[in-house]
Enzyme design. Structure first.
Site, short mmCIF file in Angstrom:
data_model
loop_
_atom_site.label_atom_id
_atom_site.label_comp_id
_atom_site.label_asym_id
_atom_site.label_seq_id
_atom_site.Cartn_x
_atom_site.Cartn_y
_atom_site.Cartn_z
N GLU A 101 0.82 -1.21 0.00
CA GLU A 101 0.00 0.00 0.00
C GLU A 101 0.86 1.26 0.00
O GLU A 101 1.98 1.26 0.51
CB GLU A 101 -0.89 0.03 1.26
CG GLU A 101 -1.90 -1.08 1.32
CD GLU A 101 -2.70 -1.04 2.63
OE1 GLU A 101 -3.59 -1.88 2.78
OE2 GLU A 101 -2.40 -0.19 3.50
N CYS A 128 -2.03 -2.00 14.83
CA CYS A 128 -1.73 -1.84 13.41
C CYS A 128 -2.34 -2.97 12.60
O CYS A 128 -2.11 -4.15 12.88
CB CYS A 128 -0.21 -1.81 13.22
SG CYS A 128 0.30 -1.66 11.50
N LEU A 224 6.95 5.62 19.19
CA LEU A 224 7.16 5.42 20.63
C LEU A 224 5.92 4.80 21.28
O LEU A 224 5.96 3.72 21.83
CB LEU A 224 7.50 6.75 21.30
CG LEU A 224 7.85 6.70 22.79
CD1 LEU A 224 9.09 5.86 23.03
CD2 LEU A 224 8.04 8.12 23.33
N ASN A 299 -6.31 5.18 14.48
CA ASN A 299 -7.33 4.77 13.52
C ASN A 299 -8.27 3.77 14.19
O ASN A 299 -7.82 2.82 14.84
CB ASN A 299 -6.68 4.14 12.29
CG ASN A 299 -6.05 5.17 11.38
OD1 ASN A 299 -6.74 6.01 10.82
ND2 ASN A 299 -4.74 5.12 11.24
N CYS A 342 -2.69 1.57 7.86
CA CYS A 342 -1.81 0.66 7.13
C CYS A 342 -2.34 -0.77 7.21
O CYS A 342 -2.60 -1.29 8.30
CB CYS A 342 -0.40 0.69 7.73
SG CYS A 342 0.41 2.27 7.52
#
Length: 351
Positions: A101, A128, A224, A299, A342
């Site tokens: 992506e 993620c 972090l 997200n 992502c």
């Protein structure tokens, strides 16, 4: 691979994998002057051609010879999403079927591009989407570069900055990432200033130290996400061995060696890393350092138990960090109405 190895093989070589010296060598073998190599490189790296016939200032005979011996690699677009804020997200496929992506984010007359350095990721960060999809392979420098060119072509404008903040851990693909950065920086390539090329790492300490010794002024960002070891271990299991104390030390070395200001990325997760104890730990970690904190609203992934923090908490973080002399900003989230995180678009198409 030498050009002689390529010549003796019936398999075509990807022209993009040849160095300048190898391309000059090929021109000489074919009976053409050396300057033709530079013309071919301009078509490949500046114009991103997908067909040898597009090289209009190259003799037809040379185009035919190249076509017989080489391919132009490149990508095909599997999916493309357009956000109401102007951002565009792409799922690209390479010649072996691997997919990755990338994102284009226009702002006024500038275009920022976010690229992937791996197809998938082994780090396992729980917030993620990429980590949930497994790991396929690391990308070649040319494949990383091609993402930028694909986005630039779609927007019909030159990329002004690139962040390696998409799928994958860049420092687990260090050599190819550095090659890609140099291609993007080179006047013979995309011609993007080194300070506008950013690598984002989860904190792979040996590679941060190595990165600090590179001669170019590339920019470093560190994911972090918590300055409390137990919290960071829980949400970022892939960097457990790279402890916060060691990370703090190596970042001090980085600043001393380069004089450049690094960025700490901090995705605010409601009830996980946005409480007062986490805030004070972040203040202690960054106090007295030459660093910028980039606060990100997480997200909101479907089926994830992790939820974004509030705007009020984000603003509190900014104020408190300012009190200890640390500059912090809240990053505006782009592409909220599409699969912005992502790995989301890849997962959707795999399903």
């Amino acid at each position: 691979m030498s050009i002689h190895d390529t010549e003796s093989s019936s398999r075509k070589v990807d022209l993009r994998t040849l160095s300048h010296e190898q391309l000059v060598d090929l021109m000489e073998q074919l009976g053409y002057p050396k300057f033709r190599a530079k013309q071919v490189e301009d078509w490949v790296w500046k114009h991103n051609v997908s067909d040898f016939q597009e090289m209009t200032n190259v003799p037809a005979a040379l185009r035919a010879d190249l076509s017989a011996r080489c391919t132009l690699g490149g990508t095909s677009e599997v999916a493309r999403q357009v956000s109401s804020d102007g951002s565009r997200k792409y799922l690209l496929r390479y010649s072996d079927g691997t997919q990755a992506e990338c994102v284009g984010m226009p702002t006024r007359n500038r275009l920022a591009v976010c690229v992937s350095t791996q197809a998938g990721c082994r780090m396992g960060c729980v917030f993620c989407a990429t980590g949930q999809g497994g790991f396929t392979r690391s990308l070649k420098a040319t494949e990383i570069y091609d993402q930028v060119m694909h986005v630039s072509e779609d927007f019909q404008t030159r990329a002004s900055s690139v962040v390696m903040m998409g799928q994958g851990e860049p420092f687990n693909n260090y050599d190819e990432v550095i090659k890609a950065l140099r291609m993007l920086n080179s006047p013979e390539g995309a011609g993007i200033g080194a300070r506008h090329l950013t690598v984002s790492t989860c904190g792979v300490i040996p590679m941060i130290r190595r990165f600090s010794k590179e001669p170019e002024q590339f920019t470093l960002a560190v994911s972090l996400h918590s300055a409390i070891q137990s919290t960071r271990n829980a949400i970022m299991p892939g960097v457990k061995k790279h402890t916060l104390q060691r990370l703090h030390d190596v970042m001090g070395e980085y600043v001393e060696a380069t004089g450049r200001r690094p960025t700490y990325e901090y995705a605010l997760i409601g009830g996980v890393n946005d409480n007062n104890a986490e805030l004070e730990a972040l203040c202690d970690f960054t106090r007295g350092t030459l660093a910028h904190v980039n606060l990100i609203q997480l997200n909101d992934l479907e089926d994830s138990r992790l939820k974004p923090s509030t705007q009020e908490r984000a603003e509190l973080f900014v104020r408190r960090l300012a009190q200890v002399g640390v500059e912090a900003t809240i990053r505006n989230s782009r592409g909220n109405d599409i699969d912005a995180a992502c790995g989301q678009l890849s997962q959707k198409h795999q399903e």
